[in-house]
Design a protein around this motif. Structure first.
Motif, PDB file in Angstrom:
ATOM      1  N   VAL A   6      -2.110   4.177   3.419  1.00  0.00           N
ATOM      2  CA  VAL A   6      -2.053   3.305   2.227  1.00  0.00           C
ATOM      3  C   VAL A   6      -3.203   2.637   2.118  1.00  0.00           C
ATOM      4  O   VAL A   6      -3.432   1.870   3.100  1.00  0.00           O
ATOM      5  N   ASN A   7      -3.662   2.510   1.119  1.00  0.00           N
ATOM      6  CA  ASN A   7      -4.807   1.442   0.772  1.00  0.00           C
ATOM      7  C   ASN A   7      -5.223   1.338  -0.708  1.00  0.00           C
ATOM      8  O   ASN A   7      -5.233   2.003  -1.537  1.00  0.00           O
ATOM      9  N   PRO A   8      -4.778  -0.102  -1.001  1.00  0.00           N
ATOM     10  CA  PRO A   8      -4.815  -0.688  -2.156  1.00  0.00           C
ATOM     11  C   PRO A   8      -6.092  -0.606  -2.912  1.00  0.00           C
ATOM     12  O   PRO A   8      -6.252  -0.957  -4.039  1.00  0.00           O
ATOM     13  N   ASP A   9      -7.314  -0.305  -1.985  1.00  0.00           N
ATOM     14  CA  ASP A   9      -8.487  -0.398  -2.478  1.00  0.00           C
ATOM     15  C   ASP A   9      -8.899   0.990  -3.147  1.00  0.00           C
ATOM     16  O   ASP A   9      -9.899   1.147  -3.799  1.00  0.00           O
ATOM     17  N   VAL A  10      -8.106   1.886  -2.872  1.00  0.00           N
ATOM     18  CA  VAL A  10      -8.205   3.241  -3.293  1.00  0.00           C
ATOM     19  C   VAL A  10      -7.273   3.746  -4.381  1.00  0.00           C
ATOM     20  O   VAL A  10      -6.014   4.109  -3.889  1.00  0.00           O
ATOM     21  N   ASP A  11      -7.520   3.846  -5.704  1.00  0.00           N
ATOM     22  CA  ASP A  11      -6.571   4.069  -6.598  1.00  0.00           C
ATOM     23  C   ASP A  11      -6.435   5.654  -6.596  1.00  0.00           C
ATOM     24  O   ASP A  11      -7.321   6.517  -6.188  1.00  0.00           O
ATOM     25  N   HIS A  12      -4.945   6.063  -6.986  1.00  0.00           N
ATOM     26  CA  HIS A  12      -4.682   7.510  -7.240  1.00  0.00           C
ATOM     27  C   HIS A  12      -5.404   7.688  -8.691  1.00  0.00           C
ATOM     28  O   HIS A  12      -5.729   6.933  -9.213  1.00  0.00           O
ATOM     29  N   PRO A  13      -5.811   9.160  -8.819  1.00  0.00           N
ATOM     30  CA  PRO A  13      -6.676   9.043 -10.113  1.00  0.00           C
ATOM     31  C   PRO A  13      -5.816   8.677 -11.414  1.00  0.00           C
ATOM     32  O   PRO A  13      -6.503   8.609 -12.374  1.00  0.00           O
ATOM     33  N   ARG A  14      -4.580   8.791 -11.240  1.00  0.00           N
ATOM     34  CA  ARG A  14      -3.770   8.552 -12.504  1.00  0.00           C
ATOM     35  C   ARG A  14      -3.056   7.252 -12.462  1.00  0.00           C
ATOM     36  O   ARG A  14      -2.382   6.930 -13.508  1.00  0.00           O
TER      37      ARG A  14
ATOM     38  N   THR B 237      -3.095   3.026 -10.363  1.00  0.00           N
ATOM     39  CA  THR B 237      -3.777   2.015  -9.485  1.00  0.00           C
ATOM     40  C   THR B 237      -2.497   1.950  -8.269  1.00  0.00           C
ATOM     41  O   THR B 237      -1.452   1.991  -8.263  1.00  0.00           O
ATOM     42  N   GLN B 238      -3.255   1.738  -7.216  1.00  0.00           N
ATOM     43  CA  GLN B 238      -2.601   1.357  -5.718  1.00  0.00           C
ATOM     44  C   GLN B 238      -2.754   0.071  -5.270  1.00  0.00           C
ATOM     45  O   GLN B 238      -2.075  -0.196  -4.256  1.00  0.00           O
ATOM     46  N   SER B 239      -3.186  -0.669  -6.238  1.00  0.00           N
ATOM     47  CA  SER B 239      -3.462  -2.221  -5.771  1.00  0.00           C
ATOM     48  C   SER B 239      -1.677  -3.022  -5.459  1.00  0.00           C
ATOM     49  O   SER B 239      -1.649  -4.131  -4.991  1.00  0.00           O
ATOM     50  N   LYS B 240      -0.727  -2.490  -6.473  1.00  0.00           N
ATOM     51  CA  LYS B 240       0.410  -3.284  -6.445  1.00  0.00           C
ATOM     52  C   LYS B 240       1.539  -2.074  -6.359  1.00  0.00           C
ATOM     53  O   LYS B 240       1.257  -0.981  -6.659  1.00  0.00           O
ATOM     54  N   GLU B 241       2.562  -2.723  -6.120  1.00  0.00           N
ATOM     55  CA  GLU B 241       3.825  -1.796  -5.868  1.00  0.00           C
ATOM     56  C   GLU B 241       5.088  -2.571  -6.408  1.00  0.00           C
ATOM     57  O   GLU B 241       5.285  -3.701  -6.348  1.00  0.00           O
ATOM     58  N   ARG B 242       6.140  -1.521  -6.741  1.00  0.00           N
ATOM     59  CA  ARG B 242       7.241  -2.276  -7.248  1.00  0.00           C
ATOM     60  C   ARG B 242       8.215  -2.111  -6.065  1.00  0.00           C
ATOM     61  O   ARG B 242       8.752  -0.875  -5.846  1.00  0.00           O
ATOM     62  N   ARG B 243       8.714  -3.137  -5.293  1.00  0.00           N
ATOM     63  CA  ARG B 243       9.858  -2.988  -4.227  1.00  0.00           C
ATOM     64  C   ARG B 243      11.004  -2.720  -5.029  1.00  0.00           C
ATOM     65  O   ARG B 243      11.593  -3.530  -5.897  1.00  0.00           O
ATOM     66  N   ILE B 244      11.824  -1.465  -4.820  1.00  0.00           N
ATOM     67  CA  ILE B 244      12.961  -1.254  -5.451  1.00  0.00           C
ATOM     68  C   ILE B 244      14.027  -2.470  -4.996  1.00  0.00           C
ATOM     69  O   ILE B 244      14.262  -3.047  -4.124  1.00  0.00           O
TER      70      ILE B 244
ATOM     71  N   PHE C 238      12.094  -7.299  -9.579  1.00  0.00           N
ATOM     72  CA  PHE C 238      11.472  -7.019 -10.703  1.00  0.00           C
ATOM     73  C   PHE C 238      10.158  -7.377 -10.961  1.00  0.00           C
ATOM     74  O   PHE C 238       9.421  -6.372 -11.367  1.00  0.00           O
ATOM     75  N   LEU C 239       9.393  -7.989 -10.270  1.00  0.00           N
ATOM     76  CA  LEU C 239       8.085  -8.426 -10.235  1.00  0.00           C
ATOM     77  C   LEU C 239       7.329  -7.336  -9.259  1.00  0.00           C
ATOM     78  O   LEU C 239       8.072  -6.963  -8.148  1.00  0.00           O
ATOM     79  N   LYS C 240       6.029  -7.115  -9.513  1.00  0.00           N
ATOM     80  CA  LYS C 240       5.508  -6.198  -8.629  1.00  0.00           C
ATOM     81  C   LYS C 240       4.669  -7.156  -7.441  1.00  0.00           C
ATOM     82  O   LYS C 240       4.411  -8.158  -7.765  1.00  0.00           O
ATOM     83  N   ARG C 241       4.512  -6.533  -6.417  1.00  0.00           N
ATOM     84  CA  ARG C 241       3.746  -7.213  -5.329  1.00  0.00           C
ATOM     85  C   ARG C 241       2.316  -6.504  -5.142  1.00  0.00           C
ATOM     86  O   ARG C 241       2.252  -5.343  -5.148  1.00  0.00           O
ATOM     87  N   LYS C 242       1.602  -7.401  -4.169  1.00  0.00           N
ATOM     88  CA  LYS C 242       0.520  -6.685  -3.946  1.00  0.00           C
ATOM     89  C   LYS C 242       0.744  -5.568  -2.722  1.00  0.00           C
ATOM     90  O   LYS C 242       1.381  -5.990  -1.697  1.00  0.00           O
ATOM     91  N   THR C 243      -0.216  -4.485  -2.905  1.00  0.00           N
ATOM     92  CA  THR C 243       0.020  -3.482  -1.660  1.00  0.00           C
ATOM     93  C   THR C 243      -0.831  -4.239  -0.425  1.00  0.00           C
ATOM     94  O   THR C 243      -2.139  -4.693  -0.689  1.00  0.00           O
ATOM     95  N   LEU C 244      -0.128  -3.912   0.656  1.00  0.00           N
ATOM     96  CA  LEU C 244      -1.295  -4.298   1.823  1.00  0.00           C
ATOM     97  C   LEU C 244      -1.894  -3.042   2.435  1.00  0.00           C
ATOM     98  O   LEU C 244      -1.400  -1.870   2.588  1.00  0.00           O
ATOM     99  N   LYS C 245      -3.138  -3.343   3.222  1.00  0.00           N
ATOM    100  CA  LYS C 245      -3.790  -2.133   3.801  1.00  0.00           C
ATOM    101  C   LYS C 245      -2.855  -1.628   4.676  1.00  0.00           C
ATOM    102  O   LYS C 245      -2.308  -2.136   5.682  1.00  0.00           O
ATOM    103  N   PHE C 246      -2.985  -0.579   4.941  1.00  0.00           N
ATOM    104  CA  PHE C 246      -2.042   0.383   6.107  1.00  0.00           C
ATOM    105  C   PHE C 246      -0.685  -0.006   5.782  1.00  0.00           C
ATOM    106  O   PHE C 246       0.154  -0.164   6.764  1.00  0.00           O
ATOM    107  N   ASN C 247      -0.213  -0.443   4.613  1.00  0.00           N
ATOM    108  CA  ASN C 247       1.146  -1.026   4.203  1.00  0.00           C
ATOM    109  C   ASN C 247       1.549  -2.137   5.304  1.00  0.00           C
ATOM    110  O   ASN C 247       2.943  -2.193   5.540  1.00  0.00           O
ATOM    111  N   GLY C 248       0.714  -2.874   5.663  1.00  0.00           N
ATOM    112  CA  GLY C 248       0.978  -4.047   6.320  1.00  0.00           C
ATOM    113  C   GLY C 248       0.763  -3.842   7.748  1.00  0.00           C
ATOM    114  O   GLY C 248       0.815  -4.793   8.757  1.00  0.00           O
TER     115      GLY C 248
END
Length: 317
Positions: free
Chosen positions: A269-277, A279-286, A289-299
């Motif tokens: 898990v790396n928020p600094d490297v996007d998937h080609p399609r 961004t990986q910088s944020k995520e939606r916790r199931i 409602f609001l997105k949160r920042k993704t942590l390096k190595f998922n925290g």
């Protein structure tokens, strides 16, 4: 290897009781003796295959658990990626209802001192079960917090005694289109395969899970046994494992074969490297409602970053 654990994720020492861990293993094995009843349509855990939910009581608590709020059992069991049972999130819960996981065997092959085909109950018998509350981050940019029940992968590997030639562990999922109807479609090269470098597999955070929420692992979540590697994207966490191969060369893994420009072997898990399609910088916790920042190595950066010292993490997507 000395593992430094974040204070925020520590469980009080009073919660870690060797007797409780022992009793948890014994309780699990009592349930697992139901394998002998498979001819009568009874699952490995002594209940009909369609009725996962047997409680695993007196589980040991792990100091590696996060203190974040866990997702509900409904969230975890109804929102799944498990292409063997369909490509839509709600399909696995429906299509896997009658998936029979008894009897279940795991083949151990390759560069290892104890190759054999093990019945699941024998595979897990020497090991204590414990609850591990981990973050899960999907490559699709959604996440959950899940209370797994499992066994440290390192403990199993030590017992199997890999040789000095074993540099990687390959994991293989069951291939049975009659039982896994999603395999009738060529959406992926079957059977599903994953792999870890040996030092990754030996890391204390890596586990083989046999339950969640204190219950026997539901079919749609990878029953009866699956890999959980919390610092990697979810597709690395292979489900319904039937084979471990200890090999010298890096194994070909399913998503890296399917989409080599989008998915790699390491998949940390790396928020600094996007998937080609996307961004990986944020995520939606199931459930949020609001997105949160993704942590390096998922925290789990403090625990696992040393595994990749000197590597170009942008290259190893």
């Amino acid at each position: 290897m000395l593992i430094r654990v974040r204070k925020a994720s520590e469980v009080k020492p009073s919660e870690i009781t060797a007797r409780r861990v022992y009793e948890a293993r014994r309780n699990f094995l009592k349930i697992a003796t139901g394998a002998a009843l498979s001819a009568a349509g009874v699952s490995l855990f002594g209940v009909p295959a369609a009725h996962a939910g047997t409680k695993l009581s007196n589980l040991g608590k792990s100091r590696y658990s996060t203190t974040e709020p866990v997702n509900s059992l409904q969230d975890i069991t109804s929102y799944n990626n498990f292409y063997e049972f369909g490509v839509e999130k709600e399909e696995p819960a429906q299509m896997a209802k009658n998936f029979v996981t008894t009897p279940w065997s795991i083949a151990v092959e390759g560069e290892v001192a104890k190759p054999a085909v093990y019945q699941l109950e024998d595979f897990i018998k020497p090991h204590a079960l414990e609850e591990r509350i981990y973050r899960l981050r999907c490559v699709e940019a959604w996440s959950m917090v899940i209370p797994w029940v499992g066994i440290p992968l390192a403990d199993i590997i030590k017992r199997l005694q890999p040789t000095s030639k074993a540099k990687y562990v390959e994991f293989v999922t069951l291939h049975d289109p009659a039982r896994m109807p999603g395999q009738k479609r060529s959406v992926l090269p079957w059977p599903y395969r994953e792999g870890l470098r040996m030092d990754e597999a030996m890391h204390p955070l890596a586990i083989l899970a046999v339950g969640l929420y204190g219950e026997v692992l539901p079919n749609q979540n990878g029953a009866p046994i699956r890999l959980v590697v919390p610092w990697k994207y979810g597709f690395k966490n292979i489900k319904s494992i039937v084979k471990l191969r200890f090999v010298e060369q890096q194994p070909a893994t399913t998503w890296a074969v399917q989409g080599p420009r989008e998915y790699g072997f390491f998949a940390n898990v790396n928020p600094d490297v996007d998937h080609p399609r996307w961004t990986q910088s944020k995520e939606r916790r199931i459930g949020e409602f609001l997105k949160r920042k993704t942590l390096k190595f998922n925290g789990y950066e403090e625990e696992v970053a040393s595994l990749y010292a000197g590597m170009d993490l942008a290259k190893f997507y």
